[in-house]
Design a protein around this motif. Structure first.
Motif: not given
Length: 317
Positions: A216-218, A311-317
């Motif tokens: 879903x999101x990395x 939202x506190x985590x560092x999202x990647x593309x």
């Protein structure tokens, strides 16, 4: 004690070929004991391809099994308590509940009261006459999300059938440790851990367990997964994710020590430390309404402890 009729049907998988009928039924309908199933066979309440079989008959695989049997149902002796319920859907046939993390589903040793069952018996007293107060599947204490509860015997029987036919759709959101490249499927049998009997594990003689997952999101050091269950074994998602070495964040039983990636923000560290349970949420539930036959799909938003972490985590593309 009251009487009800249980109606179950399924096709016997080919890989059961050569096994005794009572053994096969005990594996396919694990909510019922082998001795109870033997009694139903002997009473002529089980049909195999339209004929009345014997307990010791061997199956070939591919046969249609139909069980139409009488069963005693004990009236629940659990205490009704005025506890809060988050109702997502309600009618006279069923309820869909959004269970918070920390709420035990069934009373047991150590949790005789204050459970979901106690709350349900207060809200809908008619559930006292149904098996397990109408609850047809469960969530772990520290897993949040959606549960369906039958309010009538007819709805209960139909929902159990749907679960056995794997036509109930259950989707979860899970935050796991590690960065996954792509989704996949874990098809590994689950049973009791050979040493620690309080835990489950992937074991060769376990019951079939299939878990599908997609990314879903990395994030840096983590991955948010959307997980779909094909089977419903105890601790299935938690065991399968740990087995492929992407354990669920915050899981005290299968997660191991939390690995914090370099450069993680103080806000993220604080949120992770405040997450007192596994980051697993039953977000979506789909089934066929037992009375109308219409598709029913319910969704539950992430609870605050889970939602505030992402939202506190560092999202990647």
């Amino acid at each position: 004690m009251s009487k009800t009729r249980i109606q179950l049907q399924t096709l016997i998988p080919e890989d059961f070929s050569g096994q005794r009928l009572d053994s096969v039924l005990a594996q396919l309908f694990s909510d019922y004991s082998r001795s109870r199933l033997q009694q139903w066979i002997q009473a002529g309440e089980v049909l195999l391809d339209g004929r009345t079989p014997r307990v010791r008959d061997k199956v070939l695989g591919g046969e249609q099994v139909l069980i139409d049997a009488a069963q005693d149902v004990a009236v629940s002796e659990d205490v009704a308590q005025p506890l809060p319920l988050d109702l997502i859907y309600e009618d006279e046939h069923l309820l869909v509940i959004h269970k918070p993390a920390g709420l035990v589903v069934h009373p047991a040793v150590g949790h005789p009261q204050g459970t979901l069952v106690n709350a349900l018996l207060h809200y809908a007293p008619e559930l006292a006459s149904l098996p397990r107060a109408g609850i047809v599947h469960r969530l772990d204490k520290e897993t949040s999300g959606l549960l369906v509860v039958a309010r009538t015997l007819r709805a209960h029987t139909d929902l159990v059938r749907q679960l056995q036919a794997r036509s109930v759709s259950r989707e979860y959101l899970a935050l796991v440790q590690g960065e996954m490249i792509s989704g996949g499927t874990v098809d590994e049998p689950i049973g009791r851990h050979p040493v620690d009997r309080k835990r489950m594990a992937v074991v060769a003689n376990g019951r079939e367990a299939i878990t599908h997952y997609r990314v879903e999101q990395r994030y840096s050091g983590f991955t948010l997964l959307r997980v779909k269950l094909e089977t419903g074994r105890t601790h299935q998602i938690r065991v399968h994710m740990a087995h492929i070495r992407y354990p669920i964040v915050g899981d005290p039983t299968y997660g191991g020590r939390l690995r914090l990636p370099a450069g993680l923000s103080e806000a993220a560290i604080t949120q992770l430390q405040q997450l007192r349970r596994q980051a697993l949420h039953a977000a979506r539930l789909g089934l066929v309404h037992p009375e109308t036959g219409e598709a029913l799909v319910c969704e539950a938003p992430l609870p605050d402890d889970f939602a505030q972490l992402l939202p506190c985590l560092d999202a990647k593309e």
